[in-house]
Scaffold this motif. Structure first.
Motif, mmCIF file in Angstrom:
data_model
loop_
_atom_site.group_PDB
_atom_site.id
_atom_site.type_symbol
_atom_site.label_atom_id
_atom_site.label_comp_id
_atom_site.label_asym_id
_atom_site.label_seq_id
_atom_site.Cartn_x
_atom_site.Cartn_y
_atom_site.Cartn_z
ATOM 1 N N SER A 5 -4.695 -17.555 -1.757
ATOM 2 C CA SER A 5 -3.987 -16.279 -1.642
ATOM 3 C C SER A 5 -4.874 -15.215 -1.006
ATOM 4 O O SER A 5 -6.048 -15.424 -0.754
ATOM 5 C CB SER A 5 -3.518 -15.801 -3.018
ATOM 6 N N GLU A 6 -4.268 -14.067 -0.803
ATOM 7 C CA GLU A 6 -4.962 -12.952 -0.175
ATOM 8 C C GLU A 6 -5.330 -11.867 -1.187
ATOM 9 O O GLU A 6 -5.347 -10.697 -0.857
ATOM 10 C CB GLU A 6 -4.084 -12.337 0.933
ATOM 11 N N GLY A 7 -5.615 -12.259 -2.434
ATOM 12 C CA GLY A 7 -5.937 -11.277 -3.469
ATOM 13 C C GLY A 7 -7.103 -10.392 -3.100
ATOM 14 O O GLY A 7 -7.095 -9.190 -3.338
ATOM 15 N N LEU A 8 -8.114 -10.963 -2.480
ATOM 16 C CA LEU A 8 -9.259 -10.148 -2.081
ATOM 17 C C LEU A 8 -8.934 -9.301 -0.859
ATOM 18 O O LEU A 8 -9.490 -8.222 -0.692
ATOM 19 C CB LEU A 8 -10.486 -11.028 -1.861
ATOM 20 N N SER A 9 -8.016 -9.762 -0.018
ATOM 21 C CA SER A 9 -7.559 -8.926 1.099
ATOM 22 C C SER A 9 -6.834 -7.701 0.556
ATOM 23 O O SER A 9 -7.004 -6.594 1.064
ATOM 24 C CB SER A 9 -6.614 -9.703 2.014
ATOM 25 N N LEU A 10 -6.045 -7.907 -0.475
ATOM 26 C CA LEU A 10 -5.353 -6.789 -1.103
ATOM 27 C C LEU A 10 -6.361 -5.831 -1.735
ATOM 28 O O LEU A 10 -6.254 -4.611 -1.574
ATOM 29 C CB LEU A 10 -4.354 -7.293 -2.150
ATOM 30 N N ALA A 11 -7.357 -6.358 -2.419
ATOM 31 C CA ALA A 11 -8.399 -5.508 -3.011
ATOM 32 C C ALA A 11 -9.113 -4.707 -1.931
ATOM 33 O O ALA A 11 -9.383 -3.510 -2.102
ATOM 34 C CB ALA A 11 -9.384 -6.366 -3.795
ATOM 35 N N SER A 12 -9.408 -5.343 -0.830
ATOM 36 C CA SER A 12 -10.056 -4.664 0.292
ATOM 37 C C SER A 12 -9.185 -3.526 0.817
ATOM 38 O O SER A 12 -9.673 -2.428 1.099
ATOM 39 C CB SER A 12 -10.350 -5.673 1.398
ATOM 40 N N ARG A 13 -7.888 -3.772 0.942
ATOM 41 C CA ARG A 13 -6.978 -2.724 1.425
ATOM 42 C C ARG A 13 -6.878 -1.563 0.441
ATOM 43 O O ARG A 13 -6.840 -0.398 0.845
ATOM 44 C CB ARG A 13 -5.582 -3.302 1.687
ATOM 45 N N LEU A 14 -6.842 -1.874 -0.859
ATOM 46 C CA LEU A 14 -6.818 -0.805 -1.860
ATOM 47 C C LEU A 14 -8.053 0.081 -1.717
ATOM 48 O O LEU A 14 -7.980 1.304 -1.808
ATOM 49 C CB LEU A 14 -6.757 -1.394 -3.267
ATOM 50 N N ASP A 24 -10.011 0.367 1.092
ATOM 51 C CA ASP A 24 -9.980 1.052 2.387
ATOM 52 C C ASP A 24 -9.012 2.227 2.392
ATOM 53 O O ASP A 24 -9.236 3.226 3.076
ATOM 54 C CB ASP A 24 -9.588 0.079 3.509
ATOM 55 N N ASP A 25 -7.923 2.126 1.627
ATOM 56 C CA ASP A 25 -6.918 3.185 1.583
ATOM 57 C C ASP A 25 -7.152 4.174 0.443
ATOM 58 O O ASP A 25 -6.258 4.949 0.095
ATOM 59 C CB ASP A 25 -5.521 2.571 1.483
ATOM 60 N N ASN A 26 -8.332 4.119 -0.156
ATOM 61 C CA ASN A 26 -8.730 5.063 -1.215
ATOM 62 C C ASN A 26 -7.770 5.072 -2.403
ATOM 63 O O ASN A 26 -7.502 6.121 -2.984
ATOM 64 C CB ASN A 26 -8.880 6.481 -0.656
ATOM 65 N N LEU A 27 -7.283 3.900 -2.779
ATOM 66 C CA LEU A 27 -6.389 3.798 -3.924
ATOM 67 C C LEU A 27 -7.088 3.273 -5.175
ATOM 68 O O LEU A 27 -6.513 3.311 -6.258
ATOM 69 C CB LEU A 27 -5.198 2.900 -3.580
ATOM 70 N N VAL A 28 -8.303 2.780 -5.045
ATOM 71 C CA VAL A 28 -8.949 2.127 -6.187
ATOM 72 C C VAL A 28 -9.245 3.087 -7.336
ATOM 73 O O VAL A 28 -9.260 2.662 -8.491
ATOM 74 C CB VAL A 28 -10.250 1.380 -5.775
ATOM 75 N N ILE A 38 0.843 -1.206 0.000
ATOM 76 C CA ILE A 38 0.000 0.000 0.000
ATOM 77 C C ILE A 38 0.872 1.248 0.000
ATOM 78 O O ILE A 38 0.626 2.196 -0.754
ATOM 79 C CB ILE A 38 -0.968 -0.017 1.209
ATOM 80 N N GLN A 39 1.906 1.264 0.808
ATOM 81 C CA GLN A 39 2.819 2.408 0.857
ATOM 82 C C GLN A 39 3.503 2.606 -0.500
ATOM 83 O O GLN A 39 3.627 3.725 -0.997
ATOM 84 C CB GLN A 39 3.864 2.227 1.965
ATOM 85 N N TYR A 40 3.939 1.512 -1.121
ATOM 86 C CA TYR A 40 4.566 1.582 -2.439
ATOM 87 C C TYR A 40 3.601 2.205 -3.463
ATOM 88 O O TYR A 40 3.995 3.069 -4.247
ATOM 89 C CB TYR A 40 5.000 0.182 -2.881
ATOM 90 N N LEU A 41 2.350 1.768 -3.432
ATOM 91 C CA LEU A 41 1.369 2.301 -4.384
ATOM 92 C C LEU A 41 1.091 3.785 -4.133
ATOM 93 O O LEU A 41 0.904 4.554 -5.076
ATOM 94 C CB LEU A 41 0.081 1.491 -4.328
ATOM 95 N N LYS A 42 1.060 4.187 -2.888
ATOM 96 C CA LYS A 42 0.862 5.607 -2.579
ATOM 97 C C LYS A 42 2.016 6.436 -3.118
ATOM 98 O O LYS A 42 1.817 7.536 -3.639
ATOM 99 C CB LYS A 42 0.709 5.803 -1.070
ATOM 100 N N GLU A 43 3.225 5.904 -2.989
ATOM 101 C CA GLU A 43 4.408 6.625 -3.464
ATOM 102 C C GLU A 43 4.517 6.612 -4.985
ATOM 103 O O GLU A 43 5.163 7.479 -5.570
ATOM 104 C CB GLU A 43 5.672 6.007 -2.857
ATOM 105 N N HIS A 44 3.913 5.621 -5.649
ATOM 106 C CA HIS A 44 4.035 5.472 -7.104
ATOM 107 C C HIS A 44 2.680 5.593 -7.808
ATOM 108 O O HIS A 44 2.491 5.013 -8.870
ATOM 109 C CB HIS A 44 4.673 4.113 -7.431
#
Length: 187
Positions: free
Chosen positions: A118-127, A129-133, A97-103
Motif C-alpha cells: 500500500s501507499e501508507g507512507l506516501s499518504l504520511a509523506s503528503r500529510l 508536505d501539506d502541513n496537516l500532521v 488531503i482536500q477532505y482533511l483540510k476541509e474537516h
C-alpha cells in the motif's frame, strides 16, 4: 575512525588544518558526521482535555481496502471511539488531503492502515508536505514491520507506529497519554 564508521558516519580530514597558527605545525583537522535518531516521536501540542468519553474521540481510519472485518477497525470500534473510514490510493491522495483540510476540526485522530503493497507512507509523506500532521494525532499501523518504517514515520512526524501483531492495550495506553480527560476506568 572506527566509532564513526560503526555509527555509519562520515569522516574526512583537512590538512593543513585551518586552525593552526604555526606554519611549522599545520596540523590536521578531523571532521565527522553521524546521524542520530531519537526513539521519541515528535510531540504535538494537541488539546484533547475537553473530551470526557471514548465516543467523543472522532477517529478517521484511512485504508486502501474496504474491509469491515479488519481487526484494527474492530478494535477501535470495540473501544468505543467514533470511527469513520475513507479509502485511499495514490490516485486519490489529492482528494484525501482536500477532505482533511476541509474537516480538520472534525477529527481528533487519524489511523493509517499500511500494508506492504500500500501507499501508507506516501499518504504520511503528503500529510507532512501539506502541513496537516500537527492538526491530528496520527497513528500508522503496519501489517509488516520494516525498520525503515520507523525512521520514515519519525521523519513525517507521525505520533505512533504500531506493527502487527500489536497488543490491544497499546491503543488504551495511547488514549490515556493523549486524551487525559477520559477516565482510565472507561478503557
Amino acid at each position: 575512525k572506527q566509532h564513526v564508521e560503526l555509527m555509519r558516519g562520515t569522516l574526512w580530514l583537512e590538512s593543513p588544518s585551518s586552525i593552526s597558527t604555526q606554519p611549522d605545525f599545520p596540523g590536521t583537522k578531523y571532521n565527522f558526521t553521524i546521524d542520530i535518531i531519537s526513539d521519541q516521536f515528535h510531540l504535538k501540542k494537541l488539546q484533547f482535555d475537553s473530551l470526557r468519553n471514548l465516543n467523543d474521540i472522532k477517529c478517521l481510519v484511512l485504508s486502501q481496502i474496504n474491509d469491515p472485518e479488519d481487526k484494527n477497525l474492530k478494535l477501535l470500534e470495540q473501544i468505543g471511539m467514533d470511527i469513520k473510514q475513507r479509502i485511499y490510493r495514490n490516485d486519490n491522495l489529492d482528494s484525501i488531503i482536500q477532505y482533511l483540510k476541509e474537516h480538520q476540526t472534525t477529527y481528533h485522530m487519524l489511523v493509517i492502515l499500511h500494508r506492504p503493497d500500500s501507499e501508507g507512507l506516501s499518504l504520511a509523506s503528503r500529510l507532512y508536505d501539506d502541513n496537516l500532521v500537527d492538526l491530528f494525532l496520527i497513528v500508522l499501523i503496519s501489517s509488516r514491520h520494516q525498520p525503515e518504517n520507523i525512521q520514515l514515520t519519525k521523519k513525517y512526524r507521525i505520533d505512533h507506529y504500531f506493527s502487527q501483531p500489536y497488543e490491544s492495550y497499546m491503543i488504551g495506553e495511547l488514549i490515556k497519554e493523549h486524551f487525559t480527560g477520559i477516565s482510565a476506568q472507561s478503557l
